[in-house]
Design a protein around this motif. Sequence first.
Motif, short mmCIF file in Angstrom:
data_model
loop_
_atom_site.label_atom_id
_atom_site.label_comp_id
_atom_site.label_asym_id
_atom_site.label_seq_id
_atom_site.Cartn_x
_atom_site.Cartn_y
_atom_site.Cartn_z
N LEU A 166 -39.35 -53.16 33.78
CA LEU A 166 -40.41 -54.11 34.11
C LEU A 166 -41.18 -53.62 35.32
O LEU A 166 -40.61 -53.02 36.22
N ALA A 167 -42.48 -53.93 35.32
CA ALA A 167 -43.27 -53.56 36.48
C ALA A 167 -42.82 -54.37 37.69
O ALA A 167 -42.25 -55.45 37.56
N HIS A 168 -43.13 -53.84 38.88
CA HIS A 168 -42.69 -54.52 40.10
C HIS A 168 -43.26 -55.92 40.21
O HIS A 168 -42.61 -56.83 40.70
N ASN A 169 -44.52 -56.06 39.78
CA ASN A 169 -45.16 -57.36 39.98
C ASN A 169 -45.13 -58.24 38.74
O ASN A 169 -45.94 -59.14 38.63
N ALA A 170 -44.20 -57.99 37.82
CA ALA A 170 -44.11 -58.85 36.64
C ALA A 170 -43.57 -60.21 37.06
O ALA A 170 -42.62 -60.32 37.82
#
Lengths: 671, 316, 221
Positions: free
Chosen positions: B60-64
Amino acid sequence: MDLSSLQPIEIAVALSVIWIGLGCAALAAARRTSVILDLIFPAGAAVGLALAACGFWAMNAPASMLVLPAGLPDLPFHVRADALSGFFLLLLGSVSFGISLFSSGYFRDAGRDEPLGLLGLQYHVFLASMALVLIADDAYLFMVVWETMALSSYFLVTTEHHSEQNRRAGFIYLLIAHLGAISILLSFGVLHGGLGDYTFDALRRAELTPFWATVAFALAFFGFGAKAGMLPLHAWLPEAHPAAPSPVSALMSGVMLKTAIYGMVRVIYDLIGDIQWQWGLTVLLFGAATSLFGVLFALMQHDLKRLLAYHSVENIGIILIGIGLSMVFIGSGHPVAGVLGLIAGLYHTLNHAVFKGLLFLGAGAILRSTGLRNLNEMGGLIRYMPHTALYFLVGALAISALPPLNGFISEWLTFQASLQAPILESSVVRSLVPIVAAVLALSGALTGMCFVKVYGVAFLGQHRHALVEKPRDASGWERAGMLWLALGCAALGLLPVFMLAQLNNVSIALTHASLPPEALGSGWLWLVPTSAAQASYSPMVFLLVIAAVVGLTFAVVRRFYHGRLRRADPWDCGYPEQTSRMEDTADGFGQPIRHVFAPVYRIRREIPRPDDPQPVFRQEVEDRHWYWMYLPVARLTEFVSSHVGRLQQGRISVYLLYSFVTLIALLVFVR
Amino acid sequence: MNQASGVAFQVLQSVLVVLIAPLVLGWVNQCRAWMQNRSGPGIWQPYRVLNKLFHKDAVLAHNASPLFRATPYILFGCMWLAVGIVPVLATSLPFAPAADVIALVGLFALARVFISLAGMDIGTSFGTLGARREMMIGFLAEPAMLMTLFTASLISHSTSLVTIVQTLGQSEFVIYPSMAFAAIAFLMVLLAENARIPIDNPSTHLELTMIHEAMILEYSARHLALVEWASSLKLTAYITIGIAMFAPWGIAAAGDWTGVPVALGALVVKLAFAGFGLALLETVSAKMRIFRAPEFLATAFLLATLGMLIHFVLEA
Amino acid sequence: MPTVPLSGQLINLFAALLLLLAFAMLTQRRILSLINLFALQGLVLMLSTLVVAYSTQQAHLYISAAVTLVLKVLALPWFLHWLIRKLNVRWDVESIVNIPVQMLIGIALVIFAFNLAAPISQMAGTITKSALGIAIASILLSFLMMITRRKAVSQVIGFLSMENGLFFAATSATYGMPMVVELGILFDVLVAALIFGVFFFHIRETFESLDIHHLEKLKER
């Protein structure tokens, strides 16, 4: 005082007076903000809740009346609380409860130039005047409190009067409100049939020829439509609602527009009584046009509050579609289908008050935390304001008419009403109802697109604007207000049968017709408007099945595979650089709509030259109604006034001549 | 019909359809491969893909946000409910009164809103591009679908899918011209909503031509598996809705266990035909320019509305 | 609702198909597909005439169906194909108003036509009285197509499909016209198409293009 003989009307009047009292107390407290915010606003909220309970009581009790010892010598104030008033009192009370709670937290700002006491007075007088509009039972009291409502909201709109734009917005608002008020007054005048008695009872009893009934309908429709923000008298809405402070916008959008709907329903169903289907067709067509227009313009806005104001225009259109359908059916002699339409329209009234209030409060929370109102500068707020984001999501899903929330219920009921069209005889109307249903479906889908844009641009993604400090989430009071309204959305969506039964009482009181018995006898789980074979819907089952599947899938995947997770940079197809400028802005998201619906808008573009070292691209989307209607009318008025102004000669002998001529004329003609 | 057998039917139908949905997708892809003179991956390929994806670690992306993580499950839940409502094998199932055609369209709209929001969540340009295009397709496809279903509702005087199937399938055969219009409109909407050619290429790797794929670029592993499974469920749901409206013969009455093998056989045959027809349509059409897509869907919308008007003139 | 006999249902189906084809022609961009749709329209017309002929046992309608087949499905489309090949017309048709607006106007015309035909349908005594509204609607749609097109060839096709609509109205509402009248109309249409063809060559010679806005130059000032 004998408590057992208390009637709802007495409680309602008492609560309105308490509100006025609270307003005066706020004025007296002047600059002591803590008293005002910790005592008076919460007290106002409590009064609102009590009023909601009183309204609920009035919906299930017979109509109660009172004559107040105030007013003119031979026309004292009459007040009455019947089922229709009770429903709207419930709406006013419950929504204002949430909004007043929010206001306790919202106005806690240092450095307000407007003394809070004055704001408190205006706010509570506004609330009280709306409550009195809903229970007024004679034309004089109605006009007095209608005017008070307009004036107090004008002062609230121009709270921040340093801005030229706010002053202009207030002016337009007051102008159109007064045009509407004149029209309503004339309508009452036509209705009373020359008997001299202005109580609503007399207006009900007056016999009118179909021509004068149509005149009364047209005047009332115009007047209340101006207040409701119907096309083409909507121009004040997108100006006034953003100018006001957010809780006031919520109150205006959520409740004040509904008093106009109340007025329309009261005059058409109750005072005129004998509805003709052609009126219904007019209301239907105006409603369809209003809803489509509102949502198309909402998609073009990047100012969050202006966008929400245009959505209010759209939802008023949807309410008018429901009421128009009802009028068409009743006018053609099909009262049961007419009841369905009326219930659909009234349900949407309540739904809109709740979710629009919630959305405006959310916008207010964002404004207070970040100072931002322009969507193009927001982004990624879900990380800093998780509670606000959650409540705003509920509001956004509700307004997009998605199951299992409340917006879907009223749209569903409106569609069910429109599907009753085959029972009509007139082929023109029968062919137009599917078109209106198509327009309704289109505006519902466009609303969904608009709120994906709003939520995605404001809360999701990365933040576009360099934030000075990390935004804080909404304060406790603000969250409480939003939570109340969000719970309202959920409750109205999941347990609709309850409200349906109450609304059935309202329609029995107004039209003496009711939904078929199977509709109300299918239990609390299933929403059945006519018969189960024809249509049924169960939001609870919806929610439970989806929740069960979500939980089951989560558990099964974890059990049979695994739940491992790691974080990394976004994939983005392998592009290394990722800035917030690469996301869509609000205007960018609306570009397909601009392309598809280009003829509807009047767009002014400023495109930079290719070799411009600092290119700026500007685009303004304007409302054509200004150029078609408002400006020509304004110019005509100026033209006529300038000619009438020639009467002002400045010489005394001329003025004496005017008096002389008038005297001679009176002596000649009025013998 | 007693409660227990009805519940058993409901569970049987839901589980069966959920399990065979990837097979439908695999069959369509295989037919397309045959028509394009390729040997194709076999009709069981989607199952292998799902198995592979479930085994992987999710990235997952950091800012999900939590919305991003929850969306695949919500999508899957919505599609599960959709196939539970449509009378695929039998009518009068316990869940059937929970939603009528309008609620069904609302369910698809809910799924569309969530996947679009998930596309906008990370803040990449492709995600927002996909979300914007998906909503552009959706804002016309949803009303077109609704109008198509209304045409069927007007004929059967009900919006309940059960009553529609009973009126159209289990009573005597009548030709309804308005259903001809509705059928064409429905086919166009099916192509648009399920991201098939000529609206979107489901197997494209060019980001600028993607609609559906662009929104799910950031998903991986089990999340991607659930999203893909939900897409194949959506395709199956649409095909079964089409079957229920336009070819409803053979659907059993609930509680009638003897009718189940017939219903199952009829379902398999109809799905096979539908898959083949879909593959044929995709092979002979070319993908449209993105701004021709609203015109395509506007035509579907107007055809469906026209169908309703024809009903009032010819059939009422 | 009493069930309509199968022949009536078939006529209704063909009526709906006719309307669908008229709408499809309205939204077509390419002249080639326009001609093919016109041929399809002729086919639908022939099939519906056959059904009416069979159900009312009128022999002359068989002949008229045969003539329709020869003329409208085979001869005229072949002629039009030859014409556009000879004239080397560009494939795209440009319209004065864009396609979605045309469709909206089309829907409004359809509603208007239905309401117009409603009282007449109630008085007619045939099994297919409700198809009259559809016939009127397809005539109006073809007229709209003629108005909104730039290329002369598509205007001719609009004219021809108007005649198709008239023919359908005749067969469905009144069981066909006297044979003499029908033959007369058919020959008129054939001759008109031939004359159009001749004119196209002249127009192209004069203006080097078949775009009709060039014809606007034929004014006094």
